[in-house]
Motif scaffolding. Sequence first.
Motif, PDB file in Angstrom:
ATOM      1  N   THR A  36       0.856  -1.188   0.000  1.00 52.46           N
ATOM      2  CA  THR A  36       0.000   0.000   0.000  1.00 52.46           C
ATOM      3  C   THR A  36       0.894   1.241   0.000  1.00 52.46           C
ATOM      4  N   PRO A  37       0.697   2.144  -0.951  1.00 46.19           N
ATOM      5  CA  PRO A  37       1.537   3.353  -0.969  1.00 46.19           C
ATOM      6  C   PRO A  37       1.257   4.237   0.255  1.00 46.19           C
ATOM      7  N   PRO A  38       2.244   5.020   0.662  1.00 45.93           N
ATOM      8  CA  PRO A  38       2.001   5.970   1.746  1.00 45.93           C
ATOM      9  C   PRO A  38       0.962   7.012   1.317  1.00 45.93           C
ATOM     10  N   ASP A  39       0.175   7.462   2.266  1.00 49.13           N
ATOM     11  CA  ASP A  39      -0.900   8.421   1.974  1.00 49.13           C
ATOM     12  C   ASP A  39      -0.405   9.657   1.240  1.00 49.13           C
ATOM     13  N   ARG A  40       0.793  10.103   1.525  1.00 48.35           N
ATOM     14  CA  ARG A  40       1.305  11.339   0.925  1.00 48.35           C
ATOM     15  C   ARG A  40       1.530  11.219  -0.590  1.00 48.35           C
ATOM     16  N   LEU A  41       1.621   9.979  -1.108  1.00 48.58           N
ATOM     17  CA  LEU A  41       1.833   9.797  -2.545  1.00 48.58           C
ATOM     18  C   LEU A  41       0.555   9.962  -3.371  1.00 48.58           C
ATOM     19  N   PHE A  42      -0.592   9.703  -2.766  1.00 50.99           N
ATOM     20  CA  PHE A  42      -1.834   9.728  -3.529  1.00 50.99           C
ATOM     21  C   PHE A  42      -2.121  11.077  -4.194  1.00 50.99           C
ATOM     22  N   PRO A  43      -1.981  12.211  -3.497  1.00 43.63           N
ATOM     23  CA  PRO A  43      -2.234  13.488  -4.177  1.00 43.63           C
ATOM     24  C   PRO A  43      -1.261  13.755  -5.327  1.00 43.63           C
ATOM     25  N   VAL A  44      -0.030  13.328  -5.176  1.00 42.99           N
ATOM     26  CA  VAL A  44       0.975  13.521  -6.234  1.00 42.99           C
ATOM     27  C   VAL A  44       0.604  12.691  -7.458  1.00 42.99           C
ATOM     28  N   ILE A  45       0.275  11.433  -7.220  1.00 45.58           N
ATOM     29  CA  ILE A  45      -0.100  10.543  -8.321  1.00 45.58           C
ATOM     30  C   ILE A  45      -1.317  11.092  -9.050  1.00 45.58           C
ATOM     31  N   TRP A  46      -2.343  11.492  -8.288  1.00 38.90           N
ATOM     32  CA  TRP A  46      -3.564  12.002  -8.922  1.00 38.90           C
ATOM     33  C   TRP A  46      -3.321  13.298  -9.659  1.00 38.90           C
ATOM     34  N   ALA A  47      -2.461  14.162  -9.133  1.00 40.56           N
ATOM     35  CA  ALA A  47      -2.166  15.415  -9.845  1.00 40.56           C
ATOM     36  C   ALA A  47      -1.562  15.126 -11.213  1.00 40.56           C
TER      37      ALA A  47
END
Length: 152
Positions: A36-47
């Motif tokens: 599971t990726p760290p939560d902080r990566l999700f906004p970067v990936i989605w951007a």
Amino acid sequence: MTLFPLYLAICAVPAAAGVLFKPGSWYRDLDKPDWTPPDRLFPVIWAVLYVLMSLAAARVALQPGNELALGLWSLQITISTLWSAVFFGLHRIRAGAVIIALLWVAVLATALAFLRHDILAALMMVPYLAWGSFALALNISVMRRNPSRGHA
């Protein structure tokens, strides 16, 4: 004038759903796989994904006969908007997996429709397909690891 800002603005809708329906303690307490990726990566990936899919749509919007392709793009954005509300808001893990599976099909259909108009636009959708595959696998893994939670 480029249509990129318009398509990027449309992506603000699913992004807002992600902001409104945050993971919170319910998600933190779930049994999740080690990958599971760290939560902080999700906004970067989605951007990155939102920029790519907006650029792709803007390119296709300039092509004649683009109605189906842009309709499919709109469908995948609509489906994407549902996931955060269903998974994080309603805590429906199984329904979230169904939504991601439908989203994956819609993104694939969009990429194939884009390919008929612009190969670069189609290629810009490939990272979204890859992320959708990963997200579906993650959602299913969370569902299997937490059989008594989130599928009422």
